[in-house]
Scaffold this active site. Sequence first.
Site, PDB file in Angstrom:
ATOM      1  N   GLN A 123       0.855  -1.192   0.000  1.00 51.32           N
ATOM      2  CA  GLN A 123       0.000   0.000   0.000  1.00 51.32           C
ATOM      3  C   GLN A 123       0.888   1.239   0.000  1.00 51.32           C
ATOM      4  O   GLN A 123       1.577   1.495   0.984  1.00 51.32           O
ATOM      5  CB  GLN A 123      -0.883  -0.050   1.252  1.00 51.32           C
ATOM      6  CG  GLN A 123      -1.691   1.184   1.526  1.00 51.32           C
ATOM      7  CD  GLN A 123      -2.367   1.093   2.890  1.00 51.32           C
ATOM      8  OE1 GLN A 123      -2.490   0.021   3.475  1.00 51.32           O
ATOM      9  NE2 GLN A 123      -2.775   2.226   3.419  1.00 51.32           N
ATOM     10  N   GLY A 124       0.888   1.987  -1.090  1.00 48.10           N
ATOM     11  CA  GLY A 124       1.763   3.166  -1.210  1.00 48.10           C
ATOM     12  C   GLY A 124       1.027   4.460  -0.973  1.00 48.10           C
ATOM     13  O   GLY A 124       0.629   5.143  -1.930  1.00 48.10           O
ATOM     14  N   SER A 126       1.724   6.731   2.407  1.00 45.75           N
ATOM     15  CA  SER A 126       2.494   7.712   3.189  1.00 45.75           C
ATOM     16  C   SER A 126       3.740   8.183   2.454  1.00 45.75           C
ATOM     17  O   SER A 126       4.380   7.428   1.731  1.00 45.75           O
ATOM     18  CB  SER A 126       2.943   7.101   4.519  1.00 45.75           C
ATOM     19  OG  SER A 126       1.852   6.569   5.214  1.00 45.75           O
ATOM     20  N   SER A 158       4.758  -1.170   3.970  1.00 43.07           N
ATOM     21  CA  SER A 158       4.884  -2.532   4.508  1.00 43.07           C
ATOM     22  C   SER A 158       5.003  -3.533   3.364  1.00 43.07           C
ATOM     23  O   SER A 158       4.198  -3.525   2.432  1.00 43.07           O
ATOM     24  CB  SER A 158       3.658  -2.904   5.341  1.00 43.07           C
ATOM     25  OG  SER A 158       3.468  -1.980   6.376  1.00 43.07           O
ATOM     26  N   GLU A 241      -8.856  -1.486   7.126  1.00 40.78           N
ATOM     27  CA  GLU A 241      -7.563  -1.748   7.761  1.00 40.78           C
ATOM     28  C   GLU A 241      -7.825  -1.817   9.260  1.00 40.78           C
ATOM     29  O   GLU A 241      -8.103  -0.819   9.893  1.00 40.78           O
ATOM     30  CB  GLU A 241      -6.565  -0.622   7.419  1.00 40.78           C
ATOM     31  CG  GLU A 241      -5.139  -1.072   7.528  1.00 40.78           C
ATOM     32  CD  GLU A 241      -4.148   0.038   7.135  1.00 40.78           C
ATOM     33  OE1 GLU A 241      -4.567   1.167   6.833  1.00 40.78           O
ATOM     34  OE2 GLU A 241      -2.944  -0.259   7.173  1.00 40.78           O
TER      35      GLU A 241
HETATM   36  C1  LIG Z   1       3.272  -0.596  11.509  1.00 38.68           C
HETATM   37  C2  LIG Z   1       3.072   0.446  10.458  1.00 38.68           C
HETATM   38  C3  LIG Z   1       2.738   0.054   9.170  1.00 38.68           C
HETATM   39  C4  LIG Z   1       2.570   1.017   8.182  1.00 38.68           C
HETATM   40  N1  LIG Z   1       2.321   0.591   6.898  1.00 38.68           N
HETATM   41  C5  LIG Z   1       2.144   1.512   5.931  1.00 38.68           C
HETATM   42  C6  LIG Z   1       1.923   1.087   4.584  1.00 38.68           C
HETATM   43  O1  LIG Z   1       1.927  -0.113   4.269  1.00 38.68           O
HETATM   44  N2  LIG Z   1       1.734   2.037   3.644  1.00 38.68           N
HETATM   45  C7  LIG Z   1       1.723   3.369   3.943  1.00 38.68           C
HETATM   46  O2  LIG Z   1       1.489   4.175   3.052  1.00 38.68           O
HETATM   47  N3  LIG Z   1       1.996   3.809   5.215  1.00 38.68           N
HETATM   48  C8  LIG Z   1       2.203   2.908   6.199  1.00 38.68           C
HETATM   49  N4  LIG Z   1       2.476   3.321   7.490  1.00 38.68           N
HETATM   50  C9  LIG Z   1       2.641   4.759   7.755  1.00 38.68           C
HETATM   51  C10 LIG Z   1       1.500   5.383   8.567  1.00 38.68           C
HETATM   52  O3  LIG Z   1       0.337   5.487   7.807  1.00 38.68           O
HETATM   53  C11 LIG Z   1       1.988   6.774   9.042  1.00 38.68           C
HETATM   54  O4  LIG Z   1       3.101   6.552   9.905  1.00 38.68           O
HETATM   55  C12 LIG Z   1       0.919   7.536   9.797  1.00 38.68           C
HETATM   56  O5  LIG Z   1      -0.113   7.932   8.928  1.00 38.68           O
HETATM   57  C13 LIG Z   1       1.494   8.793  10.495  1.00 38.68           C
HETATM   58  O6  LIG Z   1       2.209   9.570   9.599  1.00 38.68           O
HETATM   59  P1  LIG Z   1       3.696  10.041   9.913  1.00 38.68           P
HETATM   60  O7  LIG Z   1       4.500   8.870  10.350  1.00 38.68           O
HETATM   61  O8  LIG Z   1       4.176  10.837   8.756  1.00 38.68           O
HETATM   62  O9  LIG Z   1       3.585  10.990  11.195  1.00 38.68           O
HETATM   63  P2  LIG Z   1       3.200  12.531  11.191  1.00 38.68           P
HETATM   64  O10 LIG Z   1       1.969  12.739  10.377  1.00 38.68           O
HETATM   65  O11 LIG Z   1       4.406  13.337  10.849  1.00 38.68           O
HETATM   66  O12 LIG Z   1       2.838  12.770  12.701  1.00 38.68           O
HETATM   67  C14 LIG Z   1       3.834  12.929  13.726  1.00 38.68           C
HETATM   68  C15 LIG Z   1       3.110  13.196  15.026  1.00 38.68           C
HETATM   69  O13 LIG Z   1       2.372  14.443  14.928  1.00 38.68           O
HETATM   70  C16 LIG Z   1       0.994  14.203  15.210  1.00 38.68           C
HETATM   71  N5  LIG Z   1       0.158  15.040  14.331  1.00 38.68           N
HETATM   72  C17 LIG Z   1       0.302  15.211  12.992  1.00 38.68           C
HETATM   73  N6  LIG Z   1      -0.671  16.027  12.527  1.00 38.68           N
HETATM   74  C18 LIG Z   1      -1.443  16.352  13.580  1.00 38.68           C
HETATM   75  C19 LIG Z   1      -2.606  17.167  13.747  1.00 38.68           C
HETATM   76  N7  LIG Z   1      -3.177  17.778  12.720  1.00 38.68           N
HETATM   77  N8  LIG Z   1      -3.135  17.275  14.982  1.00 38.68           N
HETATM   78  C20 LIG Z   1      -2.570  16.637  16.059  1.00 38.68           C
HETATM   79  N9  LIG Z   1      -1.454  15.859  15.969  1.00 38.68           N
HETATM   80  C21 LIG Z   1      -0.911  15.733  14.746  1.00 38.68           C
HETATM   81  C22 LIG Z   1       0.759  12.739  14.906  1.00 38.68           C
HETATM   82  O14 LIG Z   1      -0.356  12.242  15.618  1.00 38.68           O
HETATM   83  C23 LIG Z   1       2.067  12.120  15.358  1.00 38.68           C
HETATM   84  O15 LIG Z   1       2.062  11.915  16.752  1.00 38.68           O
HETATM   85  C24 LIG Z   1       2.693   2.402   8.491  1.00 38.68           C
HETATM   86  C25 LIG Z   1       3.023   2.797   9.798  1.00 38.68           C
HETATM   87  C26 LIG Z   1       3.228   1.835  10.769  1.00 38.68           C
HETATM   88  C27 LIG Z   1       3.613   2.284  12.145  1.00 38.68           C
END
Ligand SMILES: Cc1cc2nc3c(=O)[nH]c(=O)nc-3n(C[C@H](O)[C@H](O)[C@H](O)COP(=O)(O)OP(=O)(O)OC[C@H]3O[C@@H](n4cnc5c(N)ncnc54)[C@H](O)[C@@H]3O)c2cc1C
Length: 376
Positions: A123-124, A126, A158, A241
């Site tokens: 799944q692409g 993020s 993932s 999901e």
């Molecule tokens: C086990 C796992 C599997 C995953 N698999 C996939 C996958 O297969 N494909 C894929 O595309 N992605 C995948 N992801 C990524 C996941 O979707 C993102 O990590 C998630 O959406 C958070 O984005 P980020 O890591 O960029 O954090 P950020 O968005 O940068 O957030 C950082 C922190 O800031 C907080 N924050 C951000 N914006 C706000 C707001 N507006 N208000 C309050 N707090 C805020 C967040 O809650 C977090 O605590 C996976 C992640 C994990 C942990």
Amino acid sequence: MNFADDPAEAGFRAGLRAWLRDHLDEHREGTGYESAESVERTLRWHRALAEAGYVGLSLPAAYGGHGLPDVYEGILNEELATAGAPASPPIGHIAHAVADFASEELKARVLPGLLGCAEVWCQGFSEPGAGSDLAGLTTTATADGDRFVVNGQKIWTSGAMWSDRCLLLARTEPGLARHRGLSMLVVDMRSAGVDCREIVLASGSREFAEVFFDDVSVPAANLVGERGQGWRIAMHMLAYERGPADMGWVGRLGRVLAEAREDVRTGRVAADAGLRLRLAEAAVDVEVLRWHVARSLAGRGGGSDGAAGSVDKLLTTRVEQNLYRVVSDLAGPSFVLGAPGPFADYLWSRAQSIYGGTQQIQRQIVAQRVLGLPRA
Ligand SMILES: Cc1cc2nc3c(=O)[nH]c(=O)nc-3n(C[C@H](O)[C@H](O)[C@H](O)COP(=O)(O)OP(=O)(O)OC[C@H]3O[C@@H](n4cnc5c(N)ncnc54)[C@H](O)[C@@H]3O)c2cc1C
């Protein structure tokens, strides 16, 4: 509300138990994402489940699924967890997105491979600058005759390292605002210009990768749904999901709880009064979650659209992380120093509050859409 199996469900459950009795032992050990060998064993397990008819239960039979109600997915995952089997392949959300939105031609071309586990998908969504703010993603898919040309970068993908295809969310309509300019494409991961770079986690898991797209050519026929419909499809997919069909999660928590109880009951682990009460509280949480999931599955099906999904995810996360904190405190320092399995599970529980939308984002959805509070 009656949650007991009807005769057909009971027959399915009995058949599955018999199959597990005959086949589980050869697959029980050594799965995971820590090494090439464990990945291969995991994929072999997925193929064995598919060959036995246990993948794509709630997907249409015309495309390699089994056309059963969502509750069968719940029974499958519950029985796997109870038997201590590795999990089923995490493809329901991708398969439902393709089945519900793609053209007949695309479904017929790609779904049998996905549901037969002959092909692995990722799944692409993020990107380094677009996780919570997914609508801000900058990977582009530029229309060029009968193809799209993809450029950009994804992260935390993932399974990307061993995937054959990727369901990619990309910007096709740069003139349109954020959500409205996105489309969903099926991308062949072996295409020229796709570059996967592994990310190794603290738990030792090698599940993630960064994926770079450099002038990757994707046939226009691989567009899922309409141009500009990507956001709607993405939200539909997120509803599956960790939707209620994933009963196995609750089953697995039940096993963790039972093991902790046995450790305390038999004196293998010393627990003071405070820890015993916390374990009791964790038991109540798991029981409440179990009934919540069963009720959701009976009433709503396998996905959980909108705010209901946020409630499910917040509750599951709280119960799981709280249980693992108690288990960790019961074990003391040996938890980190001892067998890697339980500690890796603890670390994995921390990821629960991030993927599929973080805790903070889910709370905002509940605050605004369930409680009707104004934006802060
Ligand atoms: C086990 C796992 C599997 C995953 N698999 C996939 C996958 O297969 N494909 C894929 O595309 N992605 C995948 N992801 C990524 C996941 O979707 C993102 O990590 C998630 O959406 C958070 O984005 P980020 O890591 O960029 O954090 P950020 O968005 O940068 O957030 C950082 C922190 O800031 C907080 N924050 C951000 N914006 C706000 C707001 N507006 N208000 C309050 N707090 C805020 C967040 O809650 C977090 O605590 C996976 C992640 C994990 C942990």
